[in-house]
Design a protein around this motif. Structure first.
Motif, short mmCIF file in Angstrom:
data_model
loop_
_atom_site.label_atom_id
_atom_site.label_comp_id
_atom_site.label_asym_id
_atom_site.label_seq_id
_atom_site.Cartn_x
_atom_site.Cartn_y
_atom_site.Cartn_z
N THR A 138 0.78 -1.18 -0.19
CA THR A 138 0.12 0.20 -0.09
C THR A 138 0.79 1.20 -0.15
N PHE A 139 0.22 2.34 -0.41
CA PHE A 139 1.22 3.64 -0.42
C PHE A 139 -0.01 4.73 0.15
N PHE A 140 0.92 5.84 0.73
CA PHE A 140 0.05 7.07 0.92
C PHE A 140 0.98 8.27 0.26
N ASP A 141 0.06 8.99 -0.65
CA ASP A 141 0.70 10.17 -1.02
C ASP A 141 0.58 11.37 -0.11
N TYR A 142 1.83 11.80 0.13
CA TYR A 142 1.91 12.85 1.02
C TYR A 142 1.97 14.22 0.44
N ASP A 143 1.05 15.08 0.58
CA ASP A 143 1.16 16.38 0.23
C ASP A 143 0.66 17.34 0.85
N GLY A 144 0.31 18.53 0.62
CA GLY A 144 -0.15 19.73 1.55
C GLY A 144 -1.48 19.87 1.62
N ASP A 145 -2.50 18.91 1.11
CA ASP A 145 -3.84 19.01 0.82
C ASP A 145 -4.49 18.34 2.02
N PRO A 146 -4.97 19.21 3.12
CA PRO A 146 -5.63 18.35 4.09
C PRO A 146 -6.74 17.38 3.67
N GLN A 147 -7.62 17.62 2.71
CA GLN A 147 -8.58 16.85 2.55
C GLN A 147 -8.21 15.55 1.85
N ILE A 153 -5.96 8.99 5.28
CA ILE A 153 -5.85 8.25 6.39
C ILE A 153 -7.33 7.51 6.68
N LYS A 154 -8.23 7.89 6.16
CA LYS A 154 -9.57 7.32 6.27
C LYS A 154 -9.32 5.92 5.70
N ALA A 155 -8.68 5.67 4.54
CA ALA A 155 -8.81 4.62 3.73
C ALA A 155 -7.68 3.37 4.55
#
Length: 549
Positions: A138-147, A153-155
């Motif tokens: 799995t992966f997480f795209d880390y950026d500056g958009d809180p939404q 995070i919810k997923a």
């Protein structure tokens, strides 16, 4: 910071006051980003500055190499806070500006228009900042958009949504105090630091970063996402103070950028600006000794002796080289009362790196799922960090930062090819590891993993170029003590007042700049270090204290 209250519209140019019948001269040892930034500032203050570089081209850790049609940045690739760069390109000879707000707009995102920078180099935003891969695929795209962050995070870890909101609040407060308010504070004496301690304690910014992160996130994946960044400046998340939680907000506020042509293009742009202001670059000019003479009770820096024997005199000497080796190798023991051999050798150094530079053929049938910046985490996090920083051994697994700039800038490779590098944190040379043996073995493991795990399918058959550096490169070529990659390790006991001072305590008119000095490593930090050091020099030479640009 008193300057923060000055509206940008009221900032007017002011000529540097003459402070000598002749121009003062400065020698800077090393042409890293910190040394070049300071050279530009000193020229704007009226000094005649020469930068002495041991290598055949500028950059230091940010050296750029071209081979077989590929262009590889050898070191830093992440550019943040672009207005620091704009501020440097705006400076003029003998016309340092009255002190502008250090962080324009009170920390609001920087304007997209950077007219001075655009004359020298093109910066483009990168999104996501990083794609963070976990060992389960799995992966997480880390950026500056809180939404988008909340959605991911919810997923991946819905139990941590409320913790994220609390982390945003508390890490944001650390950013406000630690970066926006104290960012340019030079902690040259204990009282200055003690004034900041109550606030930092109140913000819980002195516990370790990983401990701080675990207050808010239960899921190991989120703990890693919100703590890994200090590894990119040489810090162990398990031991750096939680004030480094502000890195998240630095990136979130101003984004991550890429210099078209690579970080080397930014280095060349700084050299161009420095030379336009009248500065002089000398390559192949390694320094063997900082020359001092006794003046009263305190030794004074009078110049340097080059490795070839040539002596150069100057009114000030600044080291942008490794802090430990500046004192251990280039200053006689007799003049070092504070930075003694014992003190320097007992100071923990940051970890080192194995960095693999490789080129490979593109394959339209197997398009890359990677992004410009990728963090590939191994199956262990805390245990691996303890092995690298504490036990100083090579573990059974590894994590890495994989940089594929040709996804943004295809010109860095021949047509139909990609240029990439992957960076693996490893122990520094206090480990005693034989890198002539361990280096090739680890390279094979890393490249095999990228192929076998599908990050770059068929990589072995697609390779057209491969080279790598180990901690020996940092120790021998870059002259870093024990092969450290980022200077002194950013522990609490080596932060603020306890980090090497930008004004030498031992030798008058000797200064430090860059990763080894305050505030620390990282491209924005070394540019901040240059401004700190310029302010100290301005004070010492009676230049109006606000003329620091």
């Amino acid at each position: 910071m008193t300057s923060a209250s000055i509206p940008a519209s009221e900032i007017q140019p002011a000529l540097a006051e003459p402070f000598s019948p002749r121009r003062k001269t400065a020698l800077i040892i090393g042409s890293g980003i910190g040394g070049l930034s300071l050279g530009i500032r000193l020229q704007s203050l009226g000094f005649n500055t020469t930068i002495l570089e041991r290598l055949d081209a500028p950059g230091g850790r940010a050296y750029q190499r071209q081979v077989n049609g590929y262009t590889f940045d050898m070191g830093p690739t992440v550019i943040t806070v672009p207005q620091f760069i704009e501020e440097l390109f705006a400076l003029q000879r003998d016309q340092a500006r009255l002190s502008a707000p250090d962080f324009p707009n009170g920390g609001d995102p920087a304007p997209t228009e950077r007219p001075h920078t655009e004359k020298y180099v093109k910066l483009v935003p990168i999104s996501p900042f990083y794609r963070i891969y976990f060992d389960d695929g799995t992966f997480f795209d880390y950026d500056g958009d809180p939404q988008r962050t909340r959605a991911q995070i919810k997923a991946l870890a819905p139990e941590d949504l409320s913790g994220y909101e609390q982390f945003q609040r508390d890490a944001g407060a650390i950013f406000e105090r630690g970066f926006l308010e104290l960012g340019y504070t030079h902690f040259g004496d204990l009282p200055t630091m003690l004034k900041a301690v109550p606030d930092l304690l109140k913000l819980d910014a002195v516990r370790t970063l990983f401990s701080f992160t675990r207050k808010y996130f239960q899921n190991p994946k989120m703990q890693q996402v919100f703590s890994f960044e200090t590894l990119l400046i040489g810090g162990n998340p398990l031991s750096v103070p939680a004030i480094y939680a502000m890195i998240h907000f630095v990136e979130k506020t101003w984004g991550i950028h890429y210099a078209v042509g690579g970080t080397g293009a930014l280095v060349r742009a700084f050299v161009q600006k420095f030379e336009e202001l009248g500065g002089t670059m000398r390559y192949g000019a390694g320094v063997s000794e900082i020359v001092t003479e006794k003046e009263g009770r305190q030794p004074v820096a009078r110049g340097v002796r080059l490795e070839g024997g040539e002596e150069l005199s100057a009114d000030i000497v600044v080291s942008n080289g490794d802090w430990a080796n500046t004192y251990l190798k280039r200053l006689d023991k007799k003049v070092r009362k504070v930075n003694s051999d014992t003190r320097v050798k007992l100071s923990p150094q940051s970890m080192s790196l194995l960095v693999i530079y490789f080129g490979f053929r593109d394959d339209p049938e197997r398009p890359l799922k990677l992004r410009h910046h990728n963090i590939i985490l191994g199956p262990r996090y805390e245990e691996l960090l303890r092995e690298i920083f504490g036990k100083k051994v090579l573990g059974q697994d590894f994590s890495q930062y994989l940089h594929v700039p040709t996804l943004t800038d295809p010109a860095l490779a021949p047509a139909g090819h990609h240029a990439a590098y992957t960076l693996v944190p490893v122990p520094n040379n206090a480990s005693g590891l034989d890198w002539a043996v361990q280096g090739p073995r680890l390279v094979d493991r890393v490249m095999g993993m990228l192929d076998d795990r599908g990050y770059i399918p068929g990589l072995r058959s697609r390779l057209t170029h491969l080279d790598y550096v180990t901690p020996d490169y940092f120790e021998q070529t870059l002259d870093s003590h024990l092969g450290n990659a980022f200077g002194p390790e950013p522990l609490l006991a080596q932060s603020a007042f306890f980090r090497p001072h930008n004004r030498s305590e031992d030798v008058t008119h000797l200064y430090m700049v860059g990763a080894g000095a305050q505030p620390g490593a990282g491209t924005p930090s070394v540019m901040m270090s240059a401004k700190m050091t310029a302010r100290l020099i301005a004070q010492d030479f009676g230049i109006h204290p606000e003329i620091v640009g």
